[in-house]
Design an enzyme around this catalytic site. Structure first.
Site, PDB file in Angstrom:
ATOM      1  N   HIS A 259       0.832  -1.208   0.000  1.00 39.76           N
ATOM      2  CA  HIS A 259       0.000   0.000   0.000  1.00 39.76           C
ATOM      3  C   HIS A 259       0.875   1.271   0.000  1.00 39.76           C
ATOM      4  O   HIS A 259       0.732   2.142  -0.857  1.00 39.76           O
ATOM      5  CB  HIS A 259      -0.927  -0.013   1.224  1.00 39.76           C
ATOM      6  N   GLU A 260       1.789   1.329   0.944  1.00 41.49           N
ATOM      7  CA  GLU A 260       2.603   2.553   1.064  1.00 41.49           C
ATOM      8  C   GLU A 260       3.553   2.706  -0.118  1.00 41.49           C
ATOM      9  O   GLU A 260       3.817   3.835  -0.554  1.00 41.49           O
ATOM     10  CB  GLU A 260       3.371   2.575   2.391  1.00 41.49           C
ATOM     11  N   HIS A 263       1.782   4.534  -2.769  1.00 37.43           N
ATOM     12  CA  HIS A 263       1.858   5.995  -2.564  1.00 37.43           C
ATOM     13  C   HIS A 263       3.236   6.516  -2.997  1.00 37.43           C
ATOM     14  O   HIS A 263       3.357   7.551  -3.631  1.00 37.43           O
ATOM     15  CB  HIS A 263       1.691   6.339  -1.075  1.00 37.43           C
ATOM     16  N   GLU A 289      -4.854   7.555  -2.947  1.00 38.76           N
ATOM     17  CA  GLU A 289      -5.283   6.241  -2.451  1.00 38.76           C
ATOM     18  C   GLU A 289      -5.590   5.278  -3.602  1.00 38.76           C
ATOM     19  O   GLU A 289      -5.486   4.077  -3.441  1.00 38.76           O
ATOM     20  CB  GLU A 289      -6.494   6.379  -1.523  1.00 38.76           C
TER      21      GLU A 289
HETATM   22 ZN    ZN Z   1      -2.995   5.192   1.920  1.00 38.93          ZN
END
Ligand code: ZN
Length: 493
Positions: A259-260, A263, A289
């Protein structure tokens, strides 16, 4: 642009970068005894930068430069953002902002301690003060607008409750019956190996493997550990992400890293021309997101991704996992089961967690809430949306870092991001044989596509311009609904 204005912006930007580093430091091991002092400094510096964004000097620059009709795309975007911030925030007194920022900086340590002790009452007084500020600030800013809409629009330009109510109603219509059908299907996925212990050192090696596979540049980025995983962007040349390791739940950090890194790839792949300027960030939190959820779910929770990474992952996980196949790992990553913790929720029930927070934030921003009743309200909503009741505050209202940072209105970005990611995915598949590329371990083709269409632009384009260019339509939740139906029907029925 004039040299004078550029210098002015550079100073503001330098302060903001320093503030981001202070935030990162606070969340990743700064001494607890120093919180009071550093919060004070954080408040002073925040007020300095904020004051510059709403000063008469700023107003003067804008008036002069807007008249001159700037030719370049970058200059136009800089003026658009400065004007937007100026108009939106100028009524907030700088001194009140300083007070608020000092409070915000100290609140995170209080939240951490409350979460550790699973004791909401320890956090409640700080939370109440944060909310009071947020309500007051919204009232300075809102004009005829509803309070909560002010904050929703900060994260996703133009977003409001009317749009989100319809958006969530559509998702609910798909998700709730599907979760029920899955419950009734009788199909049980083996999850017995999920809690087998994996030493933290090995989990760190898994993180390195994922970072390498996805192409997160560690020369311009770093991975650390914190209570709540997050990404801190100090500009495209310094992108910091964190994770949190649990010995008996190795997939927790596996997916938080994916997830990170999603980003981080957005941050690192912007065009160089906007490096270290106020444009060196994403278009919106919803678009941000969409990128993290894209890597976490659409890439990371696919069978093909597990097949591509299987040999390397098993070599690290060791003997204990030799009996677990790529297919078993894929299936276990997609078990649908209502659970308490949002960041560990499956892809299908995830948006229900967001709806719980959305409803509570609406209540908070209305002003008609009781601070001591919020945990009960949280639990009631969990029961209503997910059919389960948290047993304590840590697995209920205290689980997320957001409110301790004053981030009201952020949560819907996750659901908006999910919807964008599915919309983006349906377009990407027309250009790229997606699953074939994933199986081959060729993430670069996917990343290049995302860079071209989204990442490189930073916040030069608005979310709406980006999605219109990609999909030829605005945000549309039906792609996400269909994606969920297709994916989970294939696994469960
Ligand atoms: Zn996030």
């Amino acid at each position: 642009m004039t040299e004078e204005f550029n210098l002015y912006l550079e100073k503001m930007n330098a302060i903001n970068m320093a503030l981001n580093i202070m935030y990162f430091d606070r969340a990743t091991g700064a001494p607890k005894g120093g919180v009071k002092s550093s919060s004070k400094f954080y408040g002073i510096l925040s007020a300095e930068s904020f004051g510059m964004s709403v000063s008469d000097e700023m107003a003067g620059f804008l008036k002069q430069l807007e008249k001159e009709n700037q030719p370049g795309e970058i200059d136009k975007a800089v003026l658009r953002i400065c004007r937007k911030d100026y108009e939106s925030f100028r009524k907030i007194p700088v001194e009140e902002m300083r007070e608020y920022k000092e409070l915000e900086a100290g609140a995170q340590a209080i939240w951490e301690k409350a979460k550790e002790a699973s004791d909401y009452s320890y956090f409640a007084p700080a939370l109440e003060k944060l909310i009071e500020f947020k309500i007051r600030f919204a009232d300075y800013r809102r004009g005829a607008k509803d309070r909560y809409d002010v904050y929703l629009s900060d994260y996703e330009e133009g977003m409001d409750q009317e749009t989100l109510d319809a958006f969530f109603a559509q998702l609910k219509k798909t998700i709730v019956p599907l979760v029920k059908e899955i419950g009734k299907s009788g199909r049980r996925i083996d999850e017995s190996f999920l809690s087998r212990p994996v030493p933290i050192q090995r989990q760190r090696e898994i993180s390195s493997l994922l970072i390498k596979r996805l192409g997160f540049d560690l020369n311009r980025g770093v991975l650390r550990e914190s209570v709540h995983p997050f990404t801190c962007d100090i500009g495209q040349n310094d992108v910091r992400i964190t994770t949190n390791y649990h010995e008996n739940a190795f997939l927790s950090s596996f997916y938080s890293v994916l997830h990170e890194v999603g980003h981080a790839l957005y941050e690192q792949n912007k065009i160089e021309e906007i490096a270290d300027t106020i444009l060196d960030k994403g278009a919106s939190t919803g678009i941000h997101e969409s990128q993290s959820r894209f890597y976490e779910n659409i890439v990371g929770r696919s069978l093909e991704f597990w097949e591509s990474i299987y040999d390397d992952a098993i070599a690290i996980l060791g003997e204990d996992f030799k009996d677990v196949s790529a297919k078993a790992l894929f299936e276990v990553s997609n078990i649908v089961k209502p659970s308490f913790i949002r960041i560990e929720a499956d892809e299908l029930t995830y948006s229900l967690h967001v709806m719980v927070r959305y409803e509570i934030e609406k209540l908070i921003m209305s002003g008609n809430y009781s601070i001591n009743e919020l945990p009960k309200e949280w639990n009631r909503k969990m029961e209503e949306y997910l059919g389960i009741t948290p047993r304590n505050d840590a697995e209920g209202i205290l689980q997320d870092v957001h409110w301790s940072g004053g981030s009201f209105g952020y949560f819907p970005s996750y659901a908006i991001g999910n919807a964008y990611s599915a919309q983006i995915f349906s377009c990407m598949k027309k250009d790229i044989p997606f699953y074939k590329k994933i199986r081959q371990g060729d993430i670069a083709s996917i990343q290049n596509w995302l860079s071209e269409k989204i990442h490189r632009h930073g916040c030069l384009k608005t979310p709406e311009e980006l999605i219109m260019n990609i999909a030829g339509e605005k945000l549309n939740a039906s792609h996400y609904a269909k994606y969920l139906e297709d994916k989970f029907s294939a696994i469960y029925f």
